[in-house]
Scaffold this motif. Sequence first.
Motif, short mmCIF file in Angstrom:
data_model
loop_
_atom_site.label_atom_id
_atom_site.label_comp_id
_atom_site.label_asym_id
_atom_site.label_seq_id
_atom_site.Cartn_x
_atom_site.Cartn_y
_atom_site.Cartn_z
N LEU A 41 0.63 -1.60 0.43
CA LEU A 41 0.25 -0.11 0.38
C LEU A 41 0.81 1.09 -0.02
O LEU A 41 1.71 1.53 0.59
N ALA A 42 0.27 2.26 -1.04
CA ALA A 42 1.30 3.79 -0.84
C ALA A 42 -0.28 4.50 -0.15
O ALA A 42 -0.69 4.23 0.15
N VAL A 43 0.19 5.49 -0.36
CA VAL A 43 -0.71 6.96 0.27
C VAL A 43 -1.85 6.48 -0.32
O VAL A 43 -3.10 6.26 0.66
N HIS A 44 -2.53 6.31 -0.98
CA HIS A 44 -3.45 6.24 -1.67
C HIS A 44 -4.63 4.82 -0.99
O HIS A 44 -5.26 4.86 -0.69
N GLY A 45 -3.50 3.68 -1.18
CA GLY A 45 -4.13 2.50 -0.51
C GLY A 45 -4.24 2.93 0.69
O GLY A 45 -5.41 2.35 1.72
N VAL A 46 -3.75 3.64 1.51
CA VAL A 46 -3.97 3.46 3.23
C VAL A 46 -4.93 4.74 3.09
O VAL A 46 -6.05 3.77 4.45
N MET A 47 -5.43 5.59 2.98
CA MET A 47 -6.51 6.72 2.62
C MET A 47 -7.90 5.80 2.18
O MET A 47 -8.65 5.99 2.87
N THR A 48 -7.68 4.65 1.44
CA THR A 48 -8.80 4.11 1.18
C THR A 48 -9.13 3.39 2.57
O THR A 48 -11.75 3.28 2.49
N GLY A 49 -7.77 3.01 3.52
CA GLY A 49 -8.71 2.17 5.00
C GLY A 49 -9.40 3.50 5.56
O GLY A 49 -9.86 3.63 7.23
N ALA A 50 -7.92 4.40 5.83
CA ALA A 50 -8.57 5.05 6.57
C ALA A 50 -9.73 6.24 6.72
O ALA A 50 -10.17 6.71 8.15
N LEU A 51 -9.97 6.06 5.53
CA LEU A 51 -11.39 6.77 4.83
C LEU A 51 -12.40 6.29 5.21
O LEU A 51 -14.31 6.68 4.91
N ASP A 52 -12.56 4.67 5.23
CA ASP A 52 -14.15 3.79 5.19
C ASP A 52 -14.05 2.69 6.04
O ASP A 52 -13.05 1.65 5.98
N ASP A 53 -14.35 2.77 6.95
CA ASP A 53 -14.47 1.96 8.34
C ASP A 53 -14.53 0.54 7.98
O ASP A 53 -13.78 -0.48 8.38
N THR A 54 -15.35 -0.03 7.20
CA THR A 54 -16.02 -1.20 6.62
C THR A 54 -13.96 -1.63 5.78
O THR A 54 -13.23 -3.11 5.74
N HIS A 55 -13.50 -1.16 4.69
CA HIS A 55 -12.49 -1.32 4.21
C HIS A 55 -11.12 -1.09 4.97
O HIS A 55 -10.29 -2.05 4.56
N ARG A 56 -11.32 -0.93 6.19
CA ARG A 56 -9.98 -0.60 6.60
C ARG A 56 -10.34 -2.27 8.05
O ARG A 56 -9.60 -2.94 7.87
N TYR A 57 -11.86 -2.53 7.91
CA TYR A 57 -11.65 -4.23 8.54
C TYR A 57 -11.06 -4.75 7.30
O TYR A 57 -10.42 -6.37 8.23
N ARG A 58 -11.26 -4.47 6.31
CA ARG A 58 -10.79 -5.59 5.29
C ARG A 58 -9.17 -5.87 5.76
O ARG A 58 -8.15 -6.99 5.75
N LEU A 169 -6.48 -5.14 -10.25
CA LEU A 169 -7.40 -5.24 -10.50
C LEU A 169 -7.55 -3.42 -9.94
O LEU A 169 -8.30 -2.93 -9.97
N GLY A 170 -6.30 -2.71 -9.26
CA GLY A 170 -6.38 -1.59 -9.01
C GLY A 170 -6.82 -1.34 -7.69
O GLY A 170 -7.67 -2.48 -7.37
N CYS A 171 -6.11 -0.19 -6.89
CA CYS A 171 -6.68 -0.35 -5.43
C CYS A 171 -8.21 0.85 -5.61
O CYS A 171 -8.20 1.79 -7.06
N PRO A 172 -9.56 -0.44 -4.97
CA PRO A 172 -9.26 -0.76 -3.16
C PRO A 172 -9.72 -1.76 -4.63
O PRO A 172 -10.16 -3.21 -3.84
N ARG A 173 -10.13 -2.66 -5.43
CA ARG A 173 -10.52 -3.38 -5.88
C ARG A 173 -10.05 -4.79 -5.84
O ARG A 173 -10.94 -6.25 -5.22
N GLN A 174 -8.85 -4.57 -6.25
CA GLN A 174 -7.75 -6.14 -5.29
C GLN A 174 -7.87 -5.93 -4.33
O GLN A 174 -7.49 -7.24 -3.76
N GLU A 175 -8.59 -5.50 -3.35
CA GLU A 175 -7.55 -5.92 -1.66
C GLU A 175 -9.01 -6.49 -1.29
O GLU A 175 -9.15 -7.22 -0.53
N VAL A 176 -9.98 -6.41 -1.75
CA VAL A 176 -11.45 -6.60 -1.97
C VAL A 176 -11.65 -8.10 -2.85
O VAL A 176 -11.91 -8.92 -1.71
N TRP A 177 -10.35 -7.80 -3.56
CA TRP A 177 -10.61 -9.86 -4.30
C TRP A 177 -10.02 -10.36 -3.20
O TRP A 177 -9.94 -11.56 -2.68
#
Length: 268
Positions: A41-58, A169-177
């Motif tokens: 994770l770069a900054v964008h990937g970290v921020m996808t979790g920091a700003l989304d409680d559910t994705h942070r859980y993932r 798949l690109g962030c955050p879709r690949q992390e969800v996958w």
Amino acid sequence: MIDAGKRNVIGIKVNVIDYEGAVERIITAAKEKQGLAVSALAVHGVMTGALDDTHRYRLNNFDLICPDGQPVRWALNLLYQAKLGDRVYGPNLTLLTCERAAAEGLPIYLYGSREQVLQQFADNLRSRYPKLIITGFQPSRFRQVSAEEKLEIAQQIKDSGAAITLVGLGCPRQEVWAYEYRELLSMPLLAVGAAFDFHAGTVSQAPKILQDLGLEWFYRLIQEPKRLWKRYVLLNPHYVWLLSLQMLKLRKFDPATAIPPTQEMRYG
């Protein structure tokens, strides 16, 4: 080799780890046929979790989150005196993993992107590592898949005999996958995104001097301003602000506040 466990960076548990430690974790899991969800994770990937409680859980339930971006490495060094000399850059981690996989006779599988990119990526990997076994690839379906399709995708990967799957798949879709397929596939799943395009030769990488200065985002922004301007112009300053609050102990970023997903996204 450095592998000192996870540390909290604005609510995301990032591993204090170097390339050698990350590759060793991946190869060991592949040999033992253990599920291992991995992302860099770069900054964008970290921020996808920091700003989304559910994705942070993932993200916080991944086995391995590597500090891909220099600003993420700097955060670990500033907050925890991690003494990391380099980041663990997804495209480089991809090549190092493939190099070890080739040496160990561990087959890999490619999932995501487009057919043309996958074919060129596979050809380039085989040229670079003649002993590397690529058992197959599937392009992204660029949509959500049904529960039945998800099982079919997983079965195709298992039937191929692969020991490691690279996911682009690109962030955050690949992390969800990777999160959603981890229990179906007893192998490492590496969400490495741009590595597919970079190593296929369809997108150019930033010069190393810009990478070392933490300015790779600027190079990519110039390449794709319409697609990436929100990601970098808005999220980068927001990251600096949140990190400053954490460093000054003005805000507590508790990973435990993350919320488990109530339903699957099933990206394909």
